[in-house]
Design a protein around this motif. Structure first.
Motif, PDB file in Angstrom:
ATOM      1  N   VAL A 227      61.881  44.090  35.291  1.00  0.00           N
ATOM      2  CA  VAL A 227      62.259  45.423  36.022  1.00  0.00           C
ATOM      3  C   VAL A 227      61.207  46.312  35.427  1.00  0.00           C
ATOM      4  O   VAL A 227      61.131  46.693  34.428  1.00  0.00           O
ATOM      5  N   ALA A 228      60.823  46.824  36.606  1.00  0.00           N
ATOM      6  CA  ALA A 228      59.541  47.637  36.593  1.00  0.00           C
ATOM      7  C   ALA A 228      59.975  49.067  36.517  1.00  0.00           C
ATOM      8  O   ALA A 228      60.927  49.524  37.610  1.00  0.00           O
ATOM      9  N   LEU A 238      48.315  44.010  41.082  1.00  0.00           N
ATOM     10  CA  LEU A 238      47.180  43.001  41.493  1.00  0.00           C
ATOM     11  C   LEU A 238      46.025  43.170  40.729  1.00  0.00           C
ATOM     12  O   LEU A 238      45.086  42.300  40.983  1.00  0.00           O
ATOM     13  N   ALA A 239      45.761  44.370  40.295  1.00  0.00           N
ATOM     14  CA  ALA A 239      44.446  44.448  39.519  1.00  0.00           C
ATOM     15  C   ALA A 239      44.207  43.783  38.014  1.00  0.00           C
ATOM     16  O   ALA A 239      43.361  43.438  37.530  1.00  0.00           O
ATOM     17  N   LEU A 240      45.712  43.158  37.660  1.00  0.00           N
ATOM     18  CA  LEU A 240      45.692  42.485  36.396  1.00  0.00           C
ATOM     19  C   LEU A 240      45.016  41.129  36.502  1.00  0.00           C
ATOM     20  O   LEU A 240      45.149  40.545  37.386  1.00  0.00           O
ATOM     21  N   PRO A 241      44.673  40.692  35.346  1.00  0.00           N
ATOM     22  CA  PRO A 241      43.760  39.203  35.446  1.00  0.00           C
ATOM     23  C   PRO A 241      44.823  38.093  35.726  1.00  0.00           C
ATOM     24  O   PRO A 241      45.949  38.016  35.077  1.00  0.00           O
ATOM     25  N   GLY A 242      44.260  37.196  36.614  1.00  0.00           N
ATOM     26  CA  GLY A 242      45.049  36.096  37.049  1.00  0.00           C
ATOM     27  C   GLY A 242      46.168  36.383  37.846  1.00  0.00           C
ATOM     28  O   GLY A 242      46.878  35.231  38.220  1.00  0.00           O
ATOM     29  N   VAL A 243      46.604  37.528  38.357  1.00  0.00           N
ATOM     30  CA  VAL A 243      47.515  37.856  39.150  1.00  0.00           C
ATOM     31  C   VAL A 243      47.219  37.490  40.624  1.00  0.00           C
ATOM     32  O   VAL A 243      46.140  37.890  41.333  1.00  0.00           O
ATOM     33  N   THR A 244      48.011  36.251  41.222  1.00  0.00           N
ATOM     34  CA  THR A 244      47.752  35.642  42.754  1.00  0.00           C
ATOM     35  C   THR A 244      48.482  36.197  43.769  1.00  0.00           C
ATOM     36  O   THR A 244      48.138  36.368  44.851  1.00  0.00           O
ATOM     37  N   ASP A 245      49.852  36.755  43.096  1.00  0.00           N
ATOM     38  CA  ASP A 245      50.531  37.188  44.109  1.00  0.00           C
ATOM     39  C   ASP A 245      51.625  38.139  43.542  1.00  0.00           C
ATOM     40  O   ASP A 245      52.173  38.051  42.412  1.00  0.00           O
ATOM     41  N   VAL A 246      52.215  39.093  44.117  1.00  0.00           N
ATOM     42  CA  VAL A 246      53.223  40.096  43.476  1.00  0.00           C
ATOM     43  C   VAL A 246      54.370  40.365  44.530  1.00  0.00           C
ATOM     44  O   VAL A 246      54.158  40.294  45.860  1.00  0.00           O
ATOM     45  N   GLU A 247      55.723  39.859  44.358  1.00  0.00           N
ATOM     46  CA  GLU A 247      56.721  39.994  45.126  1.00  0.00           C
ATOM     47  C   GLU A 247      57.902  40.836  44.303  1.00  0.00           C
ATOM     48  O   GLU A 247      58.409  40.606  43.391  1.00  0.00           O
ATOM     49  N   TRP A 248      58.455  41.742  45.254  1.00  0.00           N
ATOM     50  CA  TRP A 248      59.365  42.601  44.919  1.00  0.00           C
ATOM     51  C   TRP A 248      60.796  42.577  45.417  1.00  0.00           C
ATOM     52  O   TRP A 248      60.722  41.790  46.301  1.00  0.00           O
ATOM     53  N   SER A 249      61.831  42.495  44.440  1.00  0.00           N
ATOM     54  CA  SER A 249      63.193  42.430  44.924  1.00  0.00           C
ATOM     55  C   SER A 249      63.936  43.764  43.989  1.00  0.00           C
ATOM     56  O   SER A 249      64.265  43.906  43.230  1.00  0.00           O
ATOM     57  N   GLY A 250      64.060  45.027  44.799  1.00  0.00           N
ATOM     58  CA  GLY A 250      64.323  46.126  44.261  1.00  0.00           C
ATOM     59  C   GLY A 250      63.259  46.432  43.292  1.00  0.00           C
ATOM     60  O   GLY A 250      62.074  46.518  43.700  1.00  0.00           O
ATOM     61  N   ARG A 251      63.850  46.859  42.082  1.00  0.00           N
ATOM     62  CA  ARG A 251      62.788  47.175  40.840  1.00  0.00           C
ATOM     63  C   ARG A 251      62.497  45.896  40.133  1.00  0.00           C
ATOM     64  O   ARG A 251      61.497  46.213  39.402  1.00  0.00           O
ATOM     65  N   VAL A 253      60.172  42.727  39.790  1.00  0.00           N
ATOM     66  CA  VAL A 253      58.828  42.002  40.184  1.00  0.00           C
ATOM     67  C   VAL A 253      58.655  40.861  39.804  1.00  0.00           C
ATOM     68  O   VAL A 253      58.760  40.603  38.620  1.00  0.00           O
ATOM     69  N   LYS A 254      58.035  40.151  40.521  1.00  0.00           N
ATOM     70  CA  LYS A 254      57.625  38.704  40.109  1.00  0.00           C
ATOM     71  C   LYS A 254      56.201  38.643  40.380  1.00  0.00           C
ATOM     72  O   LYS A 254      55.821  39.186  41.331  1.00  0.00           O
ATOM     73  N   LEU A 255      55.433  38.197  39.379  1.00  0.00           N
ATOM     74  CA  LEU A 255      53.797  38.272  39.287  1.00  0.00           C
ATOM     75  C   LEU A 255      53.555  36.576  39.299  1.00  0.00           C
ATOM     76  O   LEU A 255      53.977  35.951  38.171  1.00  0.00           O
ATOM     77  N   TYR A 256      52.981  36.048  40.256  1.00  0.00           N
ATOM     78  CA  TYR A 256      52.494  34.841  40.030  1.00  0.00           C
ATOM     79  C   TYR A 256      51.066  34.657  39.487  1.00  0.00           C
ATOM     80  O   TYR A 256      50.137  35.391  39.935  1.00  0.00           O
ATOM     81  N   ARG A 275      61.103  46.041  31.465  1.00  0.00           N
ATOM     82  CA  ARG A 275      62.072  45.614  30.616  1.00  0.00           C
ATOM     83  C   ARG A 275      62.583  44.194  31.373  1.00  0.00           C
ATOM     84  O   ARG A 275      62.464  43.791  32.519  1.00  0.00           O
ATOM     85  N   ASP A 276      63.511  43.499  30.503  1.00  0.00           N
ATOM     86  CA  ASP A 276      64.057  42.440  31.033  1.00  0.00           C
ATOM     87  C   ASP A 276      63.228  41.101  31.410  1.00  0.00           C
ATOM     88  O   ASP A 276      63.154  40.690  32.647  1.00  0.00           O
ATOM     89  N   ILE A 277      62.206  41.055  30.564  1.00  0.00           N
ATOM     90  CA  ILE A 277      60.981  40.172  30.959  1.00  0.00           C
ATOM     91  C   ILE A 277      61.399  38.756  30.809  1.00  0.00           C
ATOM     92  O   ILE A 277      62.095  38.083  30.029  1.00  0.00           O
ATOM     93  N   GLU A 278      61.081  38.015  31.819  1.00  0.00           N
ATOM     94  CA  GLU A 278      61.401  36.305  32.189  1.00  0.00           C
ATOM     95  C   GLU A 278      60.188  35.727  32.427  1.00  0.00           C
ATOM     96  O   GLU A 278      59.286  36.268  33.374  1.00  0.00           O
ATOM     97  N   ILE A 279      59.927  34.602  31.986  1.00  0.00           N
ATOM     98  CA  ILE A 279      58.795  33.929  32.230  1.00  0.00           C
ATOM     99  C   ILE A 279      59.189  32.408  32.527  1.00  0.00           C
ATOM    100  O   ILE A 279      60.125  31.879  31.984  1.00  0.00           O
ATOM    101  N   GLN A 280      58.783  32.030  33.870  1.00  0.00           N
ATOM    102  CA  GLN A 280      59.320  30.640  34.416  1.00  0.00           C
ATOM    103  C   GLN A 280      58.169  29.992  35.245  1.00  0.00           C
ATOM    104  O   GLN A 280      57.337  30.547  35.885  1.00  0.00           O
ATOM    105  N   SER A 281      58.450  28.721  35.418  1.00  0.00           N
ATOM    106  CA  SER A 281      57.479  27.779  36.453  1.00  0.00           C
ATOM    107  C   SER A 281      57.826  28.114  37.689  1.00  0.00           C
ATOM    108  O   SER A 281      59.340  28.304  37.890  1.00  0.00           O
ATOM    109  N   GLY A 282      57.191  27.873  38.778  1.00  0.00           N
ATOM    110  CA  GLY A 282      57.774  28.002  40.345  1.00  0.00           C
ATOM    111  C   GLY A 282      58.400  26.807  40.372  1.00  0.00           C
ATOM    112  O   GLY A 282      58.351  25.611  39.806  1.00  0.00           O
TER     113      GLY A 282
END
Length: 296
Positions: A227-228, A238-251, A253-256, A275-282
């Motif tokens: 939650v951003a 998108l300027a961060l290293p390794g980010v290939t896509d950004v997807e929002w749902s309200g606040r 955000v998913k970083l691929y 806050r509420d950080i999660e890391i998961q495989s696609g």
């Protein structure tokens, strides 16, 4: 491991269209393989050739070491196809018993009624079954001869949740007894949970082959979501290293990213409000879509 199914340089041409294009594939005994692809990819044609229903234009197909059309081979296979034809005037139990009579060592009727969840419908005419019940009857018929190789074409379409769970529990138990299972399905979460191996074809060609984890890792990478805060922007992410896509749902955000370890360090070092950080495989659905898009 010994191969239950072998395709070597197999092509199938209908008029001027190549439904299958130079497909080479080996499936080991005792494995569960999900054959995936978009509509028209060549899955049904491939299964038809493995079953001996159609002959390849080029190449060779071996099933259990022999010709799929050989009766000795056919006695050891079972198939649950999309279209289930039932016989007028026969009840469910009678229909299953008829198929059992075709084999030397059939499975017991009570067992087949149990795993297809049709005990209550045993004395019901097969033609009176609902669509989902007919799918379950097709499963019982496919298992009637206790086959070594089982083909399941979109098996759970129309099944309710309880029947679907019983179906997959039965499939997993059969795999545990060394049966070879080839399935096609549009329910990719089912393929992800039950298959040892995923084979993806598109336009008749093999485009991916591996375990579910390998397929997902190679195509989708991993995802960091959080939650951003209001100051966080797509441009900054998108300027961060390794980010290939950004997807929002309200606040949220998913970083691929292909390197989530490096990315999480960068997020912390740059003091992003999160806050509420999660890391998961696609998921397999994401991987499948990516593979098909890359191949087109």
């Amino acid at each position: 491991m010994k191969a239950a199914i072998q395709l070597n340089g197999v092509s199938k041409v209908y008029k001027e269209k190549k439904a299958v294009d130079d497909l080479t594939l080996s499936i080991a005994e005792g494995t569960v393989v999900a054959l995936l692809g978009p509509n028209g990819a060549g899955k049904t044609t491939t299964v038809s050739m493995i079953l001996g229903m159609h002959q390849p234009t080029k190449g060779t197909v071996k099933l259990l070491g022999g010709d799929p059309r050989d009766q000795r081979v056919r006695d050891r296979i079972g198939a649950m196809l999309q279209d289930v034809s039932v016989i007028d005037g026969l009840k469910v139990g009678e229909t299953i018993d008829l198929f059992r009579s075709y084999y030397k060592k059939p499975l017991p009727l009570d067992y087949l009624l149990k795993v297809s969840n049709l005990k209550a419908e045993k004395n019901k005419f097969a033609t009176a079954l609902s669509g989902g019940q007919q799918r379950r009857l097709g499963f019982a018929l496919a298992l009637a001869g206790d086959p070594d190789v089982i083909f399941l074409d979109e098996p759970t379409v129309g099944m309710d949740v309880t029947s679907r769970q019983l179906f997959w529990d039965t499939v997993k138990a059969m795999a545990g007894r060394g049966k070879t299972i080839v399935l096609t399905t549009h329910y990719l979460e089912e393929a992800d949970s039950v298959a040892d191996r995923i084979v993806v074809i598109n336009n008749g060609k093999l485009i991916a082959d591996g375990t579910p984890s390998e397929i997902k890792a190679e195509t989708t990478g991993r995802v960091i979501s959080f939650v951003a805060g209001q100051a966080v922007t797509t441009e900054a992410l998108l300027a961060l290293p390794g980010v290939t896509d950004v997807e929002w749902s309200g606040r949220r955000v998913k970083l691929y990213s292909t390197d989530t370890d490096r990315l999480i360090v960068a997020l912390v070092e740059n003091r992003f409000d999160m806050r509420d950080i999660e890391i998961q495989s696609g998921g397999l659905e994401d991987a499948f879509q990516a593979l098909v898009q890359q191949a087109n």
